[in-house]
Structures are given as C-alpha cells and as structure tokens.
Design a protein around this motif. Structure first.
Motif, mmCIF file in Angstrom:
data_model
loop_
_atom_site.group_PDB
_atom_site.id
_atom_site.type_symbol
_atom_site.label_atom_id
_atom_site.label_comp_id
_atom_site.label_asym_id
_atom_site.label_seq_id
_atom_site.Cartn_x
_atom_site.Cartn_y
_atom_site.Cartn_z
ATOM 1 N N ASP A 1 -1.712 -4.548 -2.985
ATOM 2 C CA ASP A 1 -1.350 -5.702 -3.808
ATOM 3 C C ASP A 1 -0.014 -5.490 -4.505
ATOM 4 O OD1 ASP A 1 -3.383 -7.431 -3.213
ATOM 5 O OD2 ASP A 1 -4.581 -7.009 -4.999
ATOM 6 N N VAL A 2 0.253 -4.271 -4.960
ATOM 7 C CA VAL A 2 1.552 -3.980 -5.569
ATOM 8 C C VAL A 2 2.658 -4.146 -4.536
ATOM 9 C CG1 VAL A 2 2.998 -2.120 -6.500
ATOM 10 C CG2 VAL A 2 0.696 -2.492 -7.402
ATOM 11 N N LEU B 1 7.205 -7.513 -2.608
ATOM 12 C CA LEU B 1 7.823 -8.306 -1.546
ATOM 13 C C LEU B 1 7.926 -9.770 -1.964
ATOM 14 C CD1 LEU B 1 5.969 -6.664 1.464
ATOM 15 C CD2 LEU B 1 8.402 -6.437 0.935
ATOM 16 N N ALA B 2 6.901 -10.266 -2.653
ATOM 17 C CA ALA B 2 6.929 -11.650 -3.126
ATOM 18 C C ALA B 2 8.088 -11.864 -4.094
ATOM 19 C CB ALA B 2 5.604 -12.003 -3.797
ATOM 20 N N MET B 3 8.317 -10.900 -4.986
ATOM 21 C CA MET B 3 9.420 -11.033 -5.941
ATOM 22 C C MET B 3 10.769 -10.928 -5.239
ATOM 23 S SD MET B 3 8.204 -9.203 -9.486
ATOM 24 C CE MET B 3 7.997 -7.572 -8.815
ATOM 25 N N ALA C 1 -2.280 -1.387 7.181
ATOM 26 C CA ALA C 1 -3.309 -2.300 6.677
ATOM 27 C C ALA C 1 -3.841 -3.178 7.805
ATOM 28 C CB ALA C 1 -2.723 -3.180 5.573
ATOM 29 N N PRO C 2 -4.949 -3.869 7.566
ATOM 30 C CA PRO C 2 -5.458 -4.805 8.576
ATOM 31 C C PRO C 2 -4.461 -5.905 8.937
ATOM 32 C CG PRO C 2 -7.165 -4.298 6.983
ATOM 33 C CD PRO C 2 -5.896 -3.706 6.447
ATOM 34 N N THR C 3 -3.523 -6.187 8.058
ATOM 35 C CA THR C 3 -2.488 -7.183 8.327
ATOM 36 C C THR C 3 -1.341 -6.626 9.160
ATOM 37 O OG1 THR C 3 -1.866 -6.614 6.057
ATOM 38 C CG2 THR C 3 -2.823 -8.796 6.418
ATOM 39 N N GLY C 4 -1.372 -5.340 9.458
ATOM 40 C CA GLY C 4 -0.360 -4.766 10.332
ATOM 41 C C GLY C 4 0.130 -3.420 9.858
ATOM 42 N N ILE C 5 0.820 -2.743 10.742
ATOM 43 C CA ILE C 5 1.415 -1.448 10.431
ATOM 44 C C ILE C 5 2.899 -1.679 10.184
ATOM 45 C CG2 ILE C 5 1.884 0.879 11.297
ATOM 46 C CD1 ILE C 5 -0.602 0.535 13.097
ATOM 47 N N GLY C 6 3.332 -1.364 8.970
ATOM 48 C CA GLY C 6 4.722 -1.608 8.595
ATOM 49 C C GLY C 6 4.828 -2.752 7.609
ATOM 50 N N THR C 7 5.810 -2.642 6.734
ATOM 51 C CA THR C 7 5.990 -3.629 5.670
ATOM 52 C C THR C 7 6.265 -5.017 6.219
ATOM 53 O OG1 THR C 7 6.839 -1.899 4.220
ATOM 54 C CG2 THR C 7 7.337 -4.172 3.611
#
Length: 406
Positions: A344-345, A350-352, A18-24
């Motif tokens: 988003d999922v 990750l948020a949970m 994603a634009p926020t980075g590669i990798g979780t």
C-alpha cells in the motif's frame, strides 16, 4: 533535515512482487486498469478447504533471482523478497558494495515466516524419518530469515531486525527505518512480504474467522460493501529503500515518511474504542499536519461488516464523514499480511508521483454505516501531496504512516 534539525527519511526505491505483477510498473498498470490478481489457488489442490481463492504472484521463477546453491536454503517468501529488494536497490540507483557496510541496515516484516518450507520438512520427517529433514529447516522458517539473507547478500552490517506485527508489520518496519535514519544510519532496506499459500499456512490463517468463503473472485473480497463477507489471503508485498534525504545528491525520492504512529486495540469487553482513530491522529500529529491537509487515505479494508464499520467510523471521526477520498487497491491482491502495508505504501507513492487516485474494484454498494468517500468506478485525477496509509493486524496491532512529496 527538517526545520527541527531532524533527518528526513525518504523512500528512493520500490521493488514489488505481488499478485498484480512482478515489478513496479506491472503492479501500477494493474492498479490503474483494475486488473485483479485473485483466482483459484494453484499452489496445491484447495478442493477440501472452505477457501479456494487467493492472490498469487503470477509467473515467479525463483531461479531467475536466486542462485542454485542458495535456492534450497530458503523459503519462497525469501526468494520473493530477494527479487523485490534487488529491484528496489536498482530503482534507487544504489550500489551497496560502494557504501560503508555499517551505514546500511535491513528491517523487514513477516507474519508467517517460511511456512511452506517448514511444511515440506515436516512431511519428510513424518513420512521418511529425521534423517531426511534438511539442515536449513533450522533457519529457513524463521521470521528473521529474510532480513538475514538480505543483510548477507548486500553486505549490510548496520542495526538489522524483523517486525512481527501481522498486517501492521509492513508499516512498522518503515517506522523503525525512519528511526534508524534519524539516529545516523544512511540507508535501510525495509518493507515486507509473506507467502503462506500452502496447506499448513492456509489452515493457520483460517483460524481468525475473517476469511471469505465466497467462491466468486469478483464477489469474495468486497470491503465496505453491503455484501462484505471477509477477505481473501494473498502472497507477496514490497521492499522499499529508505535513505537520509541529505545524502541523495541529484536523485529524486518518491516521498518522505512524514509521520508514523502505532498502537494496539484494547482487550475485548473493556468498552474502550479500538486503536485506529488515535493512531491516525498520532501519525498526523507526528507529521505536524491537520486532517484537512490529507489528500487520500489507503484503507485497511478488512472486508468483514463489523471491521469495515469500525474503520469507517474512525475515518469519519478524524476526517469528517466523506471528508477525504479513501481507496483500497488491495481488493486486487487480497490481504498480504506483512506485505500488505508495504505494498500500500508503494502504491501510495506511485499515486502521488502520477497524481492519480486509484480506485477500489469489486465494491459496488457501500454498506450502511460506512460514511466514507470510497473511490469507485475509475481512478481520479487529482494533485496529491499527502497520503495516509492505515493497517490493522490480527491481535489488534495497528499502524499509520503519513507520506508526503514536494
């Protein structure tokens, strides 16, 4: 298996490009810091286009993930999907070679297909003639190309498919994955990505009239804000591994797909409400929970005043005015079409896991009529058990997923 004797579909692995980075981890850290992946388009010169900003995946090198022999057979969207799927399977601790091939399936989402590959071959056709068009033009552009390539790569010969519901597709692929798990398939590779930041792809996107032409990365995409003027496009998304909960052994899932519903808006001028409110209620009913049980909603966040008001009204109708925290981390990436819901999922899971409510960057002043508890400023620490992710796609496609963790 739940109390009704139905198999629980759980998500065991996440892969993000994603634009926020590669990798979780890179993505999650960017979300927590509010680090935006939006900037000037560099894939081509956007000077002659009304939109010059987008969310681009930083530092992606296809050769790091795909063999040289396969590279020219695929579009960049498929290259990114392979990287995300490899990461998701590793995250889930799954070795496909050790599993029965007919017990595994692939269901991905795509809204644009391989537009960059297709543009490249059309340029060759018109500039150099038909003899210069590559044989892989016949498959690389097709919406199902990624599903096919992943199924071949991992030897997954169960019931595979592709969902083409624009922004809603990423969630609809999870709905299909859950249905497959319930019918006996052991593992499904699901989710979606899109990568259509090429002249042909951007031109097609501009036709919906909802893309912001503001030339300021901090002010172009500000959903629910008094100055909202549209959204910015982006590329990437997430791949998720969905499995039967009873087959996990000692592995701990991120969460389960507790509820899902989809619908479509009525034709304009019919005087009937848009689908979002009833779709959310349908997903909650499918999960067997009440609105008060929801801890956070990940909003669709179209970014146009009318669409934002419609979404805020639907959320207020279901949950009450400011009745549940709402967030839209996609302001860091732009709208990723088929990849948006899937990402988003991933973010919600990750948020949970970390019990953190991500904040919505860029938005500063809620527009009149947007009576929602939008998480602004900084992330909030909060125990999270249930999250709802909602999306609306061009053409009225609408979906909602309820995610829960123990």
């Amino acid at each position: 298996m739940n109390a009704s004797g139905v198999r629980n579909a759980v998500i065991t692995g996440i892969g993000v490009v994603a634009p926020t980075g590669i990798g979780t981890d890179a993505h999650w850290q960017a979300v927590l810091r509010g680090k935006s992946g939006i900037g000037r388009i560099t894939r081509f010169d956007p000077a002659s286009y009304p939109v010059r900003l987008a969310g681009q995946v930083p530092g992606f090198v296809a050769r790091d993930h795909v063999s040289g022999r396969l590279l020219p057979q695929m579009d960049v969207w498929t290259h990114m999907s392979i990287a995300a799927a490899d990461a998701a399977l590793a995250d889930a601790d799954v070795n496909p070679a050790a599993r029965p091939e007919y017990d595994m399936a692939v269901v991905t989402a795509s809204s644009s297909g391989g537009t960059e590959f297709g543009q490249q071959e059309m340029v060759r056709l018109y500039q150099e003639g038909p003899s210069r068009v590559g044989a892989y033009q016949s498959i690389a552009w097709f919406y199902a190309a990624t599903t096919g390539q992943l199924a071949i790569r991992y030897g997954m010969r169960g019931p595979c498919g592709v969902v083409c519901n624009e922004q809603a597709g990423g969630l609809d692929s999870l709905g299909h994955a859950r249905r497959l798990i319930r019918s006996g398939t052991g593992l499904v590779v699901a989710g979606g990505l899109d990568a259509s930041l090429c002249p042909y792809g951007l031109t097609a996107q501009l036709t919906n009239g909802r893309i912001s032409t503001v030339d300021d990365p901090d002010g172009a995409y500000v959903p629910f804000d008094a100055s909202a003027s549209g959204y910015l496009p982006g590329e990437g998304g997430a791949i998720l591994i969905v499995e039967d909960e009873e087959a996990l052994g000692d592995r701990i899932p991120y969460g389960r797909i507790a509820g899902y519903a989809s619908g479509i808006d009525p034709a304009p001028g019919r005087g009937r409400p848009r689908a979002l409110g009833r779709v959310i209620r349908g997903a909650l009913a499918d999960a067997g929970i009440a609105p008060r049980d929801v801890d956070v909603v990940f909003a669709d966040a179209m970014g146009t005043p009318e669409d934002d008001r419609d979404e805020a009204a639907a959320l207020a109708e279901v949950f009450g005015a400011r009745g549940v925290p709402v967030t839209a981390p996609k302001t860091l990436t732009g709208r990723l079409y088929a990849g948006g819901g899937a990402l988003d999922v991933a973010t919600a899971l990750l948020a949970m896991r970390h019990n953190v409510l991500p904040h919505t960057t860029a938005t500063t002043q809620l527009a009149p009529g947007c009576e929602i508890d939008l998480v602004l400023g900084d992330p909030r620490q909060r125990r999270l058990h249930t999250a709802v992710v909602v999306v609306r796609g061009h053409g009225g496609f609408t979906a909602a997923v309820v995610l829960q963790r123990d």
